[in-house]
Design an enzyme around this catalytic site. Structure first.
Site, short mmCIF file in Angstrom:
data_model
loop_
_atom_site.label_atom_id
_atom_site.label_comp_id
_atom_site.label_asym_id
_atom_site.label_seq_id
_atom_site.Cartn_x
_atom_site.Cartn_y
_atom_site.Cartn_z
N ASP A 109 0.81 -1.22 0.00
CA ASP A 109 0.00 0.00 0.00
C ASP A 109 0.84 1.26 0.00
OD1 ASP A 109 -2.17 -1.62 -0.01
OD2 ASP A 109 -2.75 -1.27 2.07
N ARG A 190 -0.13 5.42 17.58
CA ARG A 190 -0.40 6.36 16.49
C ARG A 190 -0.03 7.81 16.82
NH1 ARG A 190 0.42 2.27 14.12
NH2 ARG A 190 -1.18 1.09 13.02
N ASP A 219 -7.48 4.26 12.87
CA ASP A 219 -6.18 4.91 12.77
C ASP A 219 -6.20 6.21 11.99
OD1 ASP A 219 -4.90 3.09 14.34
OD2 ASP A 219 -4.13 1.87 12.70
N SER A 271 -4.50 -9.17 9.16
CA SER A 271 -4.04 -7.79 9.24
C SER A 271 -3.42 -7.63 10.63
CB SER A 271 -5.21 -6.82 9.07
OG SER A 271 -4.79 -5.49 9.30
#
Length: 496
Positions: A109, A190, A219, A271
């Site tokens: 990605d 994050r 996120d 994931s």
């Protein structure tokens, strides 16, 4: 993406016709409306189509036949408002940006995002990778991958100590747990990454930041709220909310078209997100909450059934609510957590399987491994049983729920969380001491705790007679404490 400015129907150069239930404005070729100046309708239509791929139709022109099954829009914006400009090769940019700092992992990605940003925003791309303890394997060869994708440079920062000291430990001290189980591993990571991105953007002179988060997850909120809080002037680009790529195959095709080396590593069926605090698993069979996770899915911990048959004891030293030592040896925050991850992992400690409520509204099922974190969390709470009184613990626990909600929702830099953190720091000033824990086949058992500030008094708690507590005093206390119940019973029984 810049907002489009609609030419108002009240403008004198506009006529209206109906397309189904919608009213669509049409521009007359002999007038000038707003800031758009054109000598002919055809020139105006070409300009609008180039800018936004919109179809311009006039009631006096027979131009609608080929588009009678399409919704027709006459929505134009001048280049000044949208920031749209030419890329020099006939393409039209969404917005001209100078330099973008991209949160980069080296996976498919983010590798594709690099050329996509250059193509659609005409910008230089600086890739940024934060080392928050995800492992050396994920960091290998990143610079070559980034530059092969078209990035001008890769910036890597080691944030492990900052992550544990300034983000994990405050949450630990607060006792923050989301929805009874989740120890906030991804939620805490994050903001430290996004803060570093803002710093890098300032260092390299970037006017934008970008991330690879999808439009369905939490996120995206955590990244962008941090950007807003620390530098509201930065542009934020979220490709997954803009581009036409819809899956892995589309991304691979885009990569091949733009000569981007596709990562050759085997794609996991799950994931995952890993850092020094935890490892999360989502997707594949986990999407059905009735399915038991596969035994080979776990990576940080052994199956409790396969753990050693002998227990292991560890002693955690705590100062003012924060861990400082392991078995009498003082360690840095990151080193302490790393050691406990290894110890807890071999005993199958810290596995959590839960269905949680995402911030965006949907439920999701996740499995988390937090071996070291589970040990520290157990120790910190246990020591508080000695150092905090009943009412303080109750207030602290109630605030911990709000604290966890704020962190989960990406509001790390919210003044409310900062203020609550000041309370947590003050209230745990006396939470100093040590806790001994027994680790055995997935279980953490407290075997001992001690503190110089302990409110526990053996001479008071003992069943033997003592001078401080006279058991006869309990009779009067009970009569006063139970007075409301006695009055209610008297009323119900008509006793006056």
């Amino acid at each position: 993406m810049a907002q489009l400015r609609t030419i108002a129907p009240s403008c004198s150069s506009t006529n209206l016709i109906f397309n189904g239930s919608r009213r669509v404005p049409f521009l007359r070729p002999d007038r000038v409306c707003g800031s758009i100046k054109s000598s002919s309708f055809q020139e105006l239509g070409v300009k609008g189509s180039e800018l936004h791929r919109h179809v311009i139709v006039h009631k006096d022109r027979n131009l609608t036949k080929a588009h009678n099954h399409q919704a027709i829009k006459a929505t134009l914006t001048d280049e000044k408002e949208t920031g749209a400009s030419s890329a020099g090769d006939g393409r039209v940019l969404r917005k001209k940006l100078n330099k973008v700092v991209l949160a980069y992992s080296g996976g498919l990605d983010t590798s594709v995002i690099v050329p996509w940003l250059r193509e659609n925003y005409g910008c230089e791309v600086v890739c940024f990778t934060a080392d928050v303890g995800q492992g050396t394997i994920e960091l290998e060869g990143l610079e070559q991958k980034a530059k092969a994708s078209g990035a001008s440079q890769l910036v890597v920062k080691d944030l492990k100590e900052e992550f544990v000291k300034d983000y994990i430990f405050p949450c630990l001290r607060a006792g923050a747990v989301y929805e009874r189980k989740y120890l906030l591993g991804t939620s805490m990571a994050r903001p430290v990454i996004a803060k570093a991105m803002v710093d890098v953007a300032r260092e390299v002179g970037a006017d934008a930041v970008s991330h690879g988060c999808t439009g369905k997850g939490n996120d995206q909120v955590r990244f962008e709220l941090t950007f807003f809080a620390l530098n509201p002037e930065l542009n934020v680009v979220a490709p997954w909310r803009e581009w036409e790529i819809r899956g892995r195959e589309d991304a691979i095709e885009y990569a091949k078209k733009h000569n981007v080396p596709v990562p050759v590593t085997k794609k996991s069926i799950y994931s995952r997100d890993r850092n020094l605090w935890h490892l999360s698993h989502e997707g594949d069979i986990l999407e059905d909450p009735s399915n038991e996770p596969n035994k080979d899915m776990y990576m940080m911990s052994v199956d409790p059934e396969d753990a050693p048959d002998q227990p292991e004891y560890v002693e955690i030293g705590i100062d003012s609510g924060l861990p400082i030592s392991l078995n009498g040896t003082k360690l840095s925050p990151a080193s302490l957590l790393s050691e406990l991850n290894e110890i807890g992992g071999r005993h199958g400690i810290g596995r959590v399987d839960m269905v949680e409520n995402r911030l965006v509204g949907m439920k999701s099922r996740g499995v988390y491994e937090t071996p070291g974190g589970t040990i520290l969390f157990t120790a910190a709470r246990e020591l508080e049983s000695l150092t905090l009184d009943r009412q303080t613990i109750q207030v602290k626990d109630s605030l911990a729920l709000t604290y966890a909600e704020l962190v989960y929702a990406g509001r790390w830099f919210d003044p409310l969380r900062t203020s609550m953190d000041a309370f947590m720091e003050k209230i745990t000033e006396t939470t100093t001491g040590s806790v001994t824990l027994k680790l055995y086949k997935g279980c953490v058992t407290v075997t001992g705790r001690t503190s110089p500030n302990s409110l526990y008094r053996q001479d008071i708690s003992s069943f033997e007679s003592g001078q401080i507590y006279d058991q006869a005093d309990a009779a009067g206390f009970i009569r006063l404490y139970g007075l409301p119940m006695r009055v209610r019973a008297m009323l119900e029984n008509q006793v006056f």
